[in-house]
Design a protein around this motif. Structure first.
Motif, PDB file in Angstrom:
ATOM      1  N   UNK A 154     -47.738  62.648 -22.855  1.00  0.00           N
ATOM      2  CA  UNK A 154     -47.691  64.006 -22.308  1.00  0.00           C
ATOM      3  C   UNK A 154     -48.260  64.066 -20.888  1.00  0.00           C
ATOM      4  N   UNK A 155     -49.419  63.437 -20.676  1.00  0.00           N
ATOM      5  CA  UNK A 155     -50.048  63.522 -19.345  1.00  0.00           C
ATOM      6  C   UNK A 155     -49.334  62.629 -18.331  1.00  0.00           C
ATOM      7  N   UNK A 156     -48.620  61.606 -18.803  1.00  0.00           N
ATOM      8  CA  UNK A 156     -47.915  60.737 -17.856  1.00  0.00           C
ATOM      9  C   UNK A 156     -46.658  61.390 -17.286  1.00  0.00           C
ATOM     10  N   UNK A 157     -46.245  62.524 -17.851  1.00  0.00           N
ATOM     11  CA  UNK A 157     -45.101  63.235 -17.276  1.00  0.00           C
ATOM     12  C   UNK A 157     -45.432  63.821 -15.908  1.00  0.00           C
ATOM     13  N   UNK A 158     -46.697  63.861 -15.562  1.00  0.00           N
ATOM     14  CA  UNK A 158     -47.074  64.364 -14.234  1.00  0.00           C
ATOM     15  C   UNK A 158     -46.620  63.425 -13.124  1.00  0.00           C
ATOM     16  N   UNK A 159     -46.403  62.161 -13.444  1.00  0.00           N
ATOM     17  CA  UNK A 159     -46.213  61.153 -12.415  1.00  0.00           C
ATOM     18  C   UNK A 159     -44.880  61.198 -11.694  1.00  0.00           C
ATOM     19  N   UNK A 160     -43.786  61.035 -12.416  1.00  0.00           N
ATOM     20  CA  UNK A 160     -42.503  60.799 -11.761  1.00  0.00           C
ATOM     21  C   UNK A 160     -42.004  61.987 -10.944  1.00  0.00           C
ATOM     22  N   UNK A 161     -41.944  63.206 -11.497  1.00  0.00           N
ATOM     23  CA  UNK A 161     -41.477  64.327 -10.657  1.00  0.00           C
ATOM     24  C   UNK A 161     -42.335  64.523  -9.412  1.00  0.00           C
ATOM     25  N   UNK A 162     -43.636  64.301  -9.540  1.00  0.00           N
ATOM     26  CA  UNK A 162     -44.544  64.544  -8.420  1.00  0.00           C
ATOM     27  C   UNK A 162     -44.371  63.505  -7.315  1.00  0.00           C
ATOM     28  N   UNK A 163     -44.272  62.213  -7.668  1.00  0.00           N
ATOM     29  CA  UNK A 163     -44.152  61.194  -6.616  1.00  0.00           C
ATOM     30  C   UNK A 163     -42.785  61.257  -5.942  1.00  0.00           C
ATOM     31  N   UNK A 164     -41.717  61.542  -6.705  1.00  0.00           N
ATOM     32  CA  UNK A 164     -40.392  61.667  -6.091  1.00  0.00           C
ATOM     33  C   UNK A 164     -40.345  62.888  -5.179  1.00  0.00           C
ATOM     34  N   UNK A 165     -40.961  63.992  -5.619  1.00  0.00           N
ATOM     35  CA  UNK A 165     -41.003  65.192  -4.778  1.00  0.00           C
ATOM     36  C   UNK A 165     -41.770  64.921  -3.492  1.00  0.00           C
ATOM     37  N   UNK A 166     -42.868  64.187  -3.585  1.00  0.00           N
ATOM     38  CA  UNK A 166     -43.667  63.872  -2.410  1.00  0.00           C
ATOM     39  C   UNK A 166     -42.884  62.998  -1.436  1.00  0.00           C
TER      40      UNK A 166
END
Length: 501
Positions: A154-166
């Motif tokens: 659940x907490x690892x879902x923070x990673x991919x959308x955020x780094x691609x958006x950045x």
């Protein structure tokens, strides 16, 4: 006489301030997502230690033996249904990840990325370490390990959308496939490092195989808090140009503007530009349904579902397959499995280069998937015929399986998140990325689950399942491939789902 400028300083000063910041952001986000994957990999290496063939293990003196067949196993994985239990642990992570991903992108569009990533990595470090603490606390409950994995997913879902958006905030479309192909090697680098770190401790104290990666991702979370810059405007850098100033009827789906350099600043907009760039304050975050209407999102999402099914089945089951079929010990099997990820790095770079050159993201993915199917068949039948053959097949299969997966989750997601139909609103990146990767994560959850169910009937059936998934991935891309081919032949279609402005 005035001395000439030192060669090293000449190199440094040849890059603009914008270029240094872009390179720094690329490095940071690479490091962040490497740590995410590094913390996911240990479970696949440790599996072969939790359930072993105890008849081949030397029994330490003074150890009480109640069952000669399972004395060296770790309960509850010492039972005959150990493969089902491994599947349950894997799917606790993957199902939670798939469900959470659809919501993560929505939060990522509305929350500061720096805080969002920091909290995600710190919590992921805690839950990864908690799994390893089960060894030292002698916890033998399947519910404990399943719960910890579910929370970690659940907490690892923070990673991919955020780094691609950045990354999307900092980089324009020119040469995006190549740059993101190289950048996306963080997935394979993380898998390789995770395997190697877990392999160091797996035979002596497997708890450290989780605790050490947990400390690493926790530390990168702290690094994110102190150094991540979300937008070029925050440090007075020039924002990127995401697409050419053309009308939608003249723009083929997902075509690359190859004349724009990835590290260069965009040219000033002319007064006659068709597309008007909106400021960040004017643009509203896109809705879930609005993101689905972007041309190509549904097709690439469904393709990724089956492509990720294949990739994650290898991620979670390859070390065990190598140990069972090729008779490697747990550490050697884990080390050998890293070759699949080495091939994945090469595949991602090649896919990015080819798609940049041809302008055909979908066509590149489809061709690689077509070649992947027979290579998986060959690997299953000849992959264990000697170490050189195993190495060669793992490299080739890794490139063909992970190449399309890498291209879709990076360059394609960024292309769609900054699509021309959005008219300059770049606040769709996280949502689009989350939809694509969230749909793919459903496949990531199904693959290991099906492998756990099918593997008792024979590894041949597992590979038939993977080959079928590859074929389905190609079929879902067929409409977009057809559009790309028509674009190359000079035919153009009006974008569906969006009205003219």
């Amino acid at each position: 006489m005035r001395s000439s400028l030192a060669p090293g300083i000449k190199v440094i000063t040849s890059f603009s301030r914008d270029s240094w910041y872009r390179g720094f952001i690329l490095f940071l986000t690479f490091l962040f997502y490497t740590s995410y994957h590094l913390s996911r990999k240990p479970i696949s290496v440790v599996k072969s230690q939790l359930h072993r063939n105890c008849s081949t293990v030397i029994r330490p003196p003074g150890v009480n033996i109640t069952n000669n067949d399972t004395w060296c196993d770790w309960a509850p994985f010492d039972q005959d249904n150990y493969q089902t239990l491994f599947g349950a642990v894997d799917n606790s992570f993957l199902v939670a990840y798939a469900i959470g991903m659809f919501f993560s992108g929505i939060f990522g569009e509305r929350l500061p990325l720096r805080y969002y990533l920091t909290v995600g990595m710190v919590l992921s470090g805690i839950f990864t370490s908690l799994f390893g603490l089960g060894y030292y606390l002698e916890i033998h409950s399947i519910w404990y390990y399943a719960f910890v994995q579910a929370m970690n997913g659940l907490v690892q879902t923070t990673g991919w959308p955020a780094v691609v958006a950045c990354v999307g905030n900092w980089f324009g479309k020119g040469k995006r496939g190549f740059i993101m192909g190289v950048w996306n090697s963080h997935t394979s680098v993380g898998n390789i490092l995770g395997s190697l770190i877990a392999g160091v401790f797996v035979s002596s104290a497997w708890g450290l195989s989780f605790i050490v990666p947990g400390i690493i991702i926790f530390s990168t979370g702290v690094l994110c808090f102190f150094f991540l810059v979300e937008h070029p405007d925050d440090v007075n850098c020039t924002p990127p140009q995401h697409h050419q100033q053309e009308s939608p009827e003249q723009e083929p789906l997902l075509r690359n503007s190859s004349n724009e350099e990835i590290f260069s600043s965009p040219p000033p907009a002319s007064a006659n530009s068709v597309v008007v760039e909106h400021s960040e304050e004017e643009a509203e975050a896109i809705s879930f349904c609005g993101a689905l209407r972007i041309p190509g999102v549904v097709e690439f999402s469904l393709c990724l579902l089956f492509a990720k099914l294949v990739s994650y089945t290898f991620l979670y089951w390859l070390p065990l397959y190598i140990a069972n079929v090729a008779d490697f010990d747990p550490k050697s099997a884990g080390d050998m499995s890293t070759l699949f990820d080495v091939g994945g790095i090469l595949g991602g770079i090649v896919a990015g280069l080819v798609s940049d050159y041809t302008g055909g993201r979908a066509s590149t993915c489809c061709v690689m998937l077509i070649f992947a199917a027979p290579m998986l068949f060959l690997y299953n039948h000849v992959g264990a015929n000697g170490v050189p053959t195993t190495i060669g097949m793992l490299l080739v299969c890794g490139a063909l399986v992970n190449g399309p997966y890498a291209l879709i989750t990076t360059a394609v997601s960024a292309d769609l998140g900054t699509h021309e139909c959005l008219r300059g609103n770049s606040r769709a990146l996280s949502t689009v990325t989350a939809i694509i990767d969230g749909t793919g994560s459903i496949g990531a959850a199904l693959g290991p689950l099906l492998a756990g169910v099918i593997s008792p009937t024979g590894w041949n059936n597992v590979f038939y399942m993977l080959i079928s998934a590859d074929v389905l991935a190609c079929l879902f891309l067929s409409r977009v491939v057809y559009k790309e081919i028509r674009g190359w032949c000079g035919y153009h279609t009006r974008m569906r789902g969006f009205k003219e402005i």
